[in-house]
Design a protein around this motif. Sequence first.
Motif, PDB file in Angstrom:
ATOM      1  N   UNK A 161      -8.273   2.560  -2.306  1.00  0.00           N
ATOM      2  CA  UNK A 161      -7.835   1.269  -1.765  1.00  0.00           C
ATOM      3  C   UNK A 161      -6.641   1.433  -0.826  1.00  0.00           C
ATOM      4  N   UNK A 162      -5.715   2.306  -1.211  1.00  0.00           N
ATOM      5  CA  UNK A 162      -4.543   2.572  -0.367  1.00  0.00           C
ATOM      6  C   UNK A 162      -4.984   3.169   0.965  1.00  0.00           C
ATOM      7  N   UNK A 163      -5.846   4.180   0.906  1.00  0.00           N
ATOM      8  CA  UNK A 163      -6.293   4.853   2.131  1.00  0.00           C
ATOM      9  C   UNK A 163      -7.006   3.894   3.083  1.00  0.00           C
ATOM     10  N   UNK A 212       0.827  -1.213   0.000  1.00  0.00           N
ATOM     11  CA  UNK A 212       0.000   0.000   0.000  1.00  0.00           C
ATOM     12  C   UNK A 212       0.859   1.260   0.000  1.00  0.00           C
ATOM     13  N   UNK A 213       1.923   1.244   0.796  1.00  0.00           N
ATOM     14  CA  UNK A 213       2.837   2.389   0.835  1.00  0.00           C
ATOM     15  C   UNK A 213       3.555   2.539  -0.507  1.00  0.00           C
ATOM     16  N   UNK A 214       4.012   1.428  -1.039  1.00  0.00           N
ATOM     17  CA  UNK A 214       4.697   1.458  -2.335  1.00  0.00           C
ATOM     18  C   UNK A 214       3.754   1.967  -3.425  1.00  0.00           C
ATOM     19  N   UNK A 215       2.506   1.520  -3.394  1.00  0.00           N
ATOM     20  CA  UNK A 215       1.524   1.970  -4.379  1.00  0.00           C
ATOM     21  C   UNK A 215       1.231   3.454  -4.211  1.00  0.00           C
ATOM     22  N   UNK A 216       1.127   3.918  -2.997  1.00  0.00           N
ATOM     23  CA  UNK A 216       0.878   5.346  -2.773  1.00  0.00           C
ATOM     24  C   UNK A 216       1.999   6.197  -3.365  1.00  0.00           C
TER      25      UNK A 216
END
Length: 108
Positions: A62-64, A4-8
């Motif tokens: 989705x990340x949030x 998720x962090x990488x995607x953000x």
Amino acid sequence: MTPHTELEHALTRLEATLSSVDLWRTPQPEAMAFNSQEPFCVDTMELPQWLRYVFIPRLQTLVDAKAALPVSCQVAPAVEVYLQQSKPSTRALVVKAVADIDRIVTEA
């Protein structure tokens, strides 16, 4: 780093890339354009509009929420086709940014 962090971070890079090649300043589509049943809303939006107003916001949601990511993501090929008449440097930058997102989502 979590997916998720990488995607953000990748979404932020895509936004910056689109801005740097002047593909971020695109008018917001009419509300009905979002009801398209076609992949990438090809019948109602230009691809840069779809990236800005659909793709990035959906993934950011989705990340949030730290929600499950899609099983796969294969947007880079469509971006490559859309940008085939663009400058090679523009195409390379945008395709790389989207391909990074594809990879992160698919590997998550």
